[in-house]
Design a protein around this motif. Structure first.
Motif, PDB file in Angstrom:
ATOM      1  N   ILE A 196      -0.726  18.887  -9.367  1.00 18.69           N
ATOM      2  CA  ILE A 196      -1.481  19.792  -8.503  1.00 18.69           C
ATOM      3  C   ILE A 196      -0.554  20.742  -7.755  1.00 18.69           C
ATOM      4  CG2 ILE A 196      -2.931  19.825  -6.428  1.00 18.69           C
ATOM      5  CD1 ILE A 196      -4.145  17.199  -7.622  1.00 18.69           C
ATOM      6  N   ALA A 197       0.661  20.276  -7.484  1.00 20.08           N
ATOM      7  CA  ALA A 197       1.605  21.098  -6.731  1.00 20.08           C
ATOM      8  C   ALA A 197       1.907  22.422  -7.434  1.00 20.08           C
ATOM      9  CB  ALA A 197       2.902  20.314  -6.520  1.00 20.08           C
ATOM     10  N   ASP A 198       1.716  22.465  -8.764  1.00 19.61           N
ATOM     11  CA  ASP A 198       2.035  23.682  -9.500  1.00 19.61           C
ATOM     12  C   ASP A 198       0.939  24.731  -9.410  1.00 19.61           C
ATOM     13  OD1 ASP A 198       4.224  22.270 -10.249  1.00 19.61           O
ATOM     14  OD2 ASP A 198       3.360  21.567 -12.145  1.00 19.61           O
ATOM     15  N   VAL A 199      -0.247  24.319  -8.989  1.00 25.34           N
ATOM     16  CA  VAL A 199      -1.359  25.258  -8.921  1.00 25.34           C
ATOM     17  C   VAL A 199      -1.303  26.005  -7.596  1.00 25.34           C
ATOM     18  CG1 VAL A 199      -3.855  25.502  -8.999  1.00 25.34           C
ATOM     19  CG2 VAL A 199      -2.730  23.711 -10.328  1.00 25.34           C
ATOM     20  N   LEU A 239     -13.786  11.547   2.365  1.00 25.11           N
ATOM     21  CA  LEU A 239     -13.247  12.913   2.428  1.00 25.11           C
ATOM     22  C   LEU A 239     -12.129  13.104   1.403  1.00 25.11           C
ATOM     23  CD1 LEU A 239     -13.834  15.399   4.066  1.00 25.11           C
ATOM     24  CD2 LEU A 239     -12.063  14.733   5.667  1.00 25.11           C
ATOM     25  N   ILE A 240     -11.268  12.089   1.262  1.00 27.56           N
ATOM     26  CA  ILE A 240     -10.152  12.203   0.309  1.00 27.56           C
ATOM     27  C   ILE A 240     -10.676  12.296  -1.121  1.00 27.56           C
ATOM     28  CG2 ILE A 240      -8.206  10.942  -0.688  1.00 27.56           C
ATOM     29  CD1 ILE A 240      -7.510   9.977   2.046  1.00 27.56           C
ATOM     30  N   LEU A 241     -11.688  11.482  -1.430  1.00 30.90           N
ATOM     31  CA  LEU A 241     -12.243  11.528  -2.783  1.00 30.90           C
ATOM     32  C   LEU A 241     -12.892  12.881  -3.059  1.00 30.90           C
ATOM     33  CD1 LEU A 241     -13.737   7.942  -3.159  1.00 30.90           C
ATOM     34  CD2 LEU A 241     -11.693   8.857  -4.230  1.00 30.90           C
ATOM     35  N   ALA A 242     -13.553  13.444  -2.036  1.00 34.77           N
ATOM     36  CA  ALA A 242     -14.151  14.768  -2.206  1.00 34.77           C
ATOM     37  C   ALA A 242     -13.057  15.798  -2.475  1.00 34.77           C
ATOM     38  CB  ALA A 242     -14.950  15.146  -0.961  1.00 34.77           C
ATOM     39  N   LEU A 243     -11.950  15.690  -1.735  1.00 37.03           N
ATOM     40  CA  LEU A 243     -10.832  16.607  -1.952  1.00 37.03           C
ATOM     41  C   LEU A 243     -10.238  16.414  -3.349  1.00 37.03           C
ATOM     42  CD1 LEU A 243      -9.081  16.428   1.512  1.00 37.03           C
ATOM     43  CD2 LEU A 243     -10.073  18.460   0.484  1.00 37.03           C
ATOM     44  N   ALA A 244     -10.187  15.147  -3.811  1.00 37.88           N
ATOM     45  CA  ALA A 244      -9.660  14.869  -5.145  1.00 37.88           C
ATOM     46  C   ALA A 244     -10.533  15.527  -6.212  1.00 37.88           C
ATOM     47  CB  ALA A 244      -9.582  13.358  -5.367  1.00 37.88           C
ATOM     48  N   LEU A 245     -11.858  15.443  -6.011  1.00 35.98           N
ATOM     49  CA  LEU A 245     -12.780  16.091  -6.957  1.00 35.98           C
ATOM     50  C   LEU A 245     -12.537  17.588  -6.994  1.00 35.98           C
ATOM     51  CD1 LEU A 245     -16.240  14.378  -6.369  1.00 35.98           C
ATOM     52  CD2 LEU A 245     -14.941  14.437  -8.477  1.00 35.98           C
ATOM     53  N   ASP A 246     -12.352  18.160  -5.816  1.00 40.08           N
ATOM     54  CA  ASP A 246     -12.110  19.601  -5.713  1.00 40.08           C
ATOM     55  C   ASP A 246     -10.797  19.979  -6.387  1.00 40.08           C
ATOM     56  OD1 ASP A 246     -14.154  21.063  -4.639  1.00 40.08           O
ATOM     57  OD2 ASP A 246     -12.871  21.890  -3.049  1.00 40.08           O
ATOM     58  N   ALA A 247      -9.771  19.146  -6.150  1.00 34.37           N
ATOM     59  CA  ALA A 247      -8.467  19.400  -6.753  1.00 34.37           C
ATOM     60  C   ALA A 247      -8.572  19.347  -8.278  1.00 34.37           C
ATOM     61  CB  ALA A 247      -7.445  18.383  -6.262  1.00 34.37           C
ATOM     62  N   GLY A 283       0.819  -1.213   0.000  1.00 33.91           N
ATOM     63  CA  GLY A 283       0.000   0.000   0.000  1.00 33.91           C
ATOM     64  C   GLY A 283       0.849   1.258   0.000  1.00 33.91           C
ATOM     65  N   ILE A 284       1.898   1.271   0.855  1.00 34.01           N
ATOM     66  CA  ILE A 284       2.783   2.436   0.936  1.00 34.01           C
ATOM     67  C   ILE A 284       3.477   2.663  -0.408  1.00 34.01           C
ATOM     68  CG2 ILE A 284       4.935   3.297   1.958  1.00 34.01           C
ATOM     69  CD1 ILE A 284       2.792   3.641   3.910  1.00 34.01           C
ATOM     70  N   ALA A 285       3.958   1.571  -1.024  1.00 32.78           N
ATOM     71  CA  ALA A 285       4.624   1.688  -2.320  1.00 32.78           C
ATOM     72  C   ALA A 285       3.652   2.273  -3.344  1.00 32.78           C
ATOM     73  CB  ALA A 285       5.116   0.313  -2.780  1.00 32.78           C
ATOM     74  N   GLY A 286       2.408   1.832  -3.297  1.00 34.87           N
ATOM     75  CA  GLY A 286       1.388   2.360  -4.213  1.00 34.87           C
ATOM     76  C   GLY A 286       1.165   3.848  -4.016  1.00 34.87           C
ATOM     77  N   ILE A 287       1.086   4.274  -2.740  1.00 38.48           N
ATOM     78  CA  ILE A 287       0.856   5.695  -2.453  1.00 38.48           C
ATOM     79  C   ILE A 287       2.034   6.517  -2.975  1.00 38.48           C
ATOM     80  CG2 ILE A 287       0.704   7.411  -0.601  1.00 38.48           C
ATOM     81  CD1 ILE A 287      -0.808   5.315   1.035  1.00 38.48           C
ATOM     82  N   ALA A 288       3.246   6.026  -2.729  1.00 41.25           N
ATOM     83  CA  ALA A 288       4.431   6.803  -3.078  1.00 41.25           C
ATOM     84  C   ALA A 288       4.591   6.949  -4.590  1.00 41.25           C
ATOM     85  CB  ALA A 288       5.673   6.141  -2.484  1.00 41.25           C
ATOM     86  N   THR A 289       4.196   5.932  -5.338  1.00 40.44           N
ATOM     87  CA  THR A 289       4.418   5.983  -6.782  1.00 40.44           C
ATOM     88  C   THR A 289       3.164   6.403  -7.541  1.00 40.44           C
ATOM     89  OG1 THR A 289       3.872   3.645  -6.961  1.00 40.44           O
ATOM     90  CG2 THR A 289       6.198   4.190  -6.710  1.00 40.44           C
ATOM     91  N   SER A 290       2.096   6.764  -6.817  1.00 40.87           N
ATOM     92  CA  SER A 290       0.812   7.031  -7.464  1.00 40.87           C
ATOM     93  C   SER A 290       0.859   8.255  -8.362  1.00 40.87           C
ATOM     94  CB  SER A 290      -0.267   7.217  -6.406  1.00 40.87           C
ATOM     95  OG  SER A 290      -1.498   7.455  -7.027  1.00 40.87           O
ATOM     96  N   LYS A 291       0.199   8.123  -9.509  1.00 37.87           N
ATOM     97  CA  LYS A 291       0.106   9.266 -10.434  1.00 37.87           C
ATOM     98  C   LYS A 291      -1.340   9.746 -10.554  1.00 37.87           C
ATOM     99  CE  LYS A 291       4.371   9.633 -11.985  1.00 37.87           C
ATOM    100  NZ  LYS A 291       4.877  10.408 -10.831  1.00 37.87           N
ATOM    101  N   ASN A 292      -2.183   9.252  -9.657  1.00 43.64           N
ATOM    102  CA  ASN A 292      -3.607   9.575  -9.757  1.00 43.64           C
ATOM    103  C   ASN A 292      -4.187   9.607  -8.340  1.00 43.64           C
ATOM    104  OD1 ASN A 292      -6.467   9.203  -9.949  1.00 43.64           O
ATOM    105  ND2 ASN A 292      -6.193   8.523 -12.065  1.00 43.64           N
ATOM    106  N   LEU A 293      -4.905  10.679  -8.025  1.00 39.35           N
ATOM    107  CA  LEU A 293      -5.403  10.833  -6.647  1.00 39.35           C
ATOM    108  C   LEU A 293      -6.396   9.746  -6.259  1.00 39.35           C
ATOM    109  CD1 LEU A 293      -5.869  14.696  -6.345  1.00 39.35           C
ATOM    110  CD2 LEU A 293      -4.238  13.279  -5.127  1.00 39.35           C
ATOM    111  N   VAL A 312      -5.691  15.064 -11.907  1.00 34.09           N
ATOM    112  CA  VAL A 312      -5.723  14.260 -10.675  1.00 34.09           C
ATOM    113  C   VAL A 312      -4.330  13.722 -10.357  1.00 34.09           C
ATOM    114  CG1 VAL A 312      -8.156  13.601 -10.640  1.00 34.09           C
ATOM    115  CG2 VAL A 312      -6.543  12.286 -12.032  1.00 34.09           C
ATOM    116  N   ASP A 313      -3.315  14.214 -11.074  1.00 32.51           N
ATOM    117  CA  ASP A 313      -1.939  13.802 -10.807  1.00 32.51           C
ATOM    118  C   ASP A 313      -1.403  14.610  -9.632  1.00 32.51           C
ATOM    119  OD1 ASP A 313       0.717  13.235 -10.730  1.00 32.51           O
ATOM    120  OD2 ASP A 313       1.049  13.439 -12.893  1.00 32.51           O
ATOM    121  N   PRO A 314      -1.021  13.946  -8.512  1.00 29.47           N
ATOM    122  CA  PRO A 314      -0.541  14.700  -7.348  1.00 29.47           C
ATOM    123  C   PRO A 314       0.633  15.626  -7.677  1.00 29.47           C
ATOM    124  CG  PRO A 314      -0.731  12.369  -6.820  1.00 29.47           C
ATOM    125  CD  PRO A 314      -1.010  12.494  -8.277  1.00 29.47           C
ATOM    126  N   ASP A 315       1.478  15.228  -8.629  1.00 29.24           N
ATOM    127  CA  ASP A 315       2.621  16.074  -8.979  1.00 29.24           C
ATOM    128  C   ASP A 315       2.172  17.310  -9.743  1.00 29.24           C
ATOM    129  OD1 ASP A 315       4.330  14.271  -7.805  1.00 29.24           O
ATOM    130  OD2 ASP A 315       4.487  13.072  -9.638  1.00 29.24           O
TER     131      ASP A 315
END
Lengths: 243, 114
Positions: B109-112, B89-97, B16-26, B104-107
């Motif tokens: 979003i950092a630019d916004v 809550l996380i999915l709601a935040l993802a929708l907002d992001a 799970g941790i490996a998945g979170i760290a390498t994730s490209k989609n919220l 939905v790429d965490p990387d």
């Protein structure tokens, strides 16, 4: 990647080290499990010791848990609720094209609600409880959306009914706790008559707390589904030209 | 063999941790978090298991029969409920992001800003 690999390796080794210190699987030493399995039935008259633990022995913990759920639902609602969008949603309808799928689906809605209610009602006697039953009942209501139209589902996601019910569930838990305080004992002390072991009239406060959390969980789940459906699913659906 | 359930819990956690760290989609990230949290269910339940123990429900089972620990089962119940609430809550935040940044790429979003 350069950090992740060694990090996972390190974490894995630490975990393995920690696990090596635990007693082997099935070789249980903790006294609480044995004590509770002995005393909960005679002292609380609930045959489901897990629920007796959840709603009585660690009732305050469960109250905190309910508020986590409550806070999450409030958060989702604040982020997603949009009154204009829900009005728009009411005008859109959608039908599952296959009649057999609809029929089976509707039977599953009925079955799901029934099993959900059974899990809630008998939660402190047989396996089950307010949390599990609530999730199942909410799932059945969501299924109504899948097999029916938004119009069939609409009465179940009326926020004017759900919001107060959700508060009643969470608040009811606190009120039962405060009632004990008002009667001169500690917060959440089991107040009401313990009844006959193995019947619906057993457990005293446990039965009421079980129903309070059943209501809170059902409403929380239905609210979560409703907010997501209106934000995400509804705008993607084509207008029904026949309505 | 007697440590296998603990190893399974550890494996689920690390995956799970490996998945979170390498994730490209919220959304994927939220699912990975659920996987990570599932390891705690496995760990809790295996810690409370008693050899040849029955479920701690004494309807039709004689009181005093060896049963597994009800405390960890109640904790697992809490765990599941919290997990569902947090994922909502996380999915709601993802929708907002996604609404704010179009990705939905965490990387990304950092630019916004703002």
């Amino acid at each position: 990647m350069m950090v992740l690999g060694p990090g996972l390796l390190g974490l894995g080794s630490l975990f393995a080290w920690a696990m090596a210190g635990l007693p082997a699987f099935g070789d249980y030493h903790g006294p609480y499990g044995f004590v509770l399995n002995r005393v909960v039935v005679p002292l609380r008259h609930t045959t489901n010791v897990v629920m007796g633990t959840t709603f009585d022995v660690r009732g305050v913990d469960t109250m905190g848990e309910e508020f986590i759920l409550y806070a999450a639902v409030v958060g989702v609602t604040l982020l997603l609720r949009d009154e204009t969008r829900s009005k728009q949603a009411e005008r859109r309808t959608r039908r599952l094209p296959n009649d057999t799928a609809r029929l089976v689906g509707i039977a599953m809605v009925g079955g799901g609600l029934l099993v959900g209610l059974w899990l809630m009602a008998f939660g402190y006697i047989t396996p089950g409880g307010g949390f599990q039953g609530g999730v199942l009942a909410a799932g059945a209501i969501l299924l109504l959306y899948v097999v029916g139209s938004h119009r069939d589902y609409r009465p179940f996601r009326d926020v004017h009914a759900l919001d107060p019910l959700e508060s009643l569930g969470s608040g009811g838990y606190v009120i039962v706790g405060l009632a004990a305080l008002a009667s001169g004992t500690a917060f959440l002390t089991n107040l009401f008559g313990l009844g006959t072991t193995g019947t619906l009239l057993s457990g005293g406060s446990i039965a009421i707390l079980n129903w309070a959390s059943a209501i809170a969980v059902t409403c929380a789940m239905v609210l979560l589904f409703a907010e997501f459906l209106e934000t995400y699913v509804v705008p993607l659906e084509p207008e029904d030209s026949g309505s | 063999m007697s440590y296998l359930p603990y190893a399974v819990a550890g494996w689920i956690f690390l995956v799970g941790i490996a998945g979170i760290a390498t994730s490209k989609n919220l959304i994927h990230l939220a699912v990975c978090l659920t996987v990570t949290q599932s390891s705690s269910y496995v760990l809790l339940l295996s810690v409370g298991y008693v050899k040849h123990g029955v479920a701690p429900i004494f309807l039709g089972t004689k009181l005093g029969t060896t049963a597994v620990d009800p405390v960890v089962q109640a904790l697992t119940l809490t765990d599941v409920v919290v997990s569902v609430a947090v994922i909502g809550l996380i999915l709601a935040l993802a929708l907002d992001a996604h609404r704010l940044s179009g990705t939905v790429d965490p990387d990304g979003i950092a630019d916004v800003s703002g």
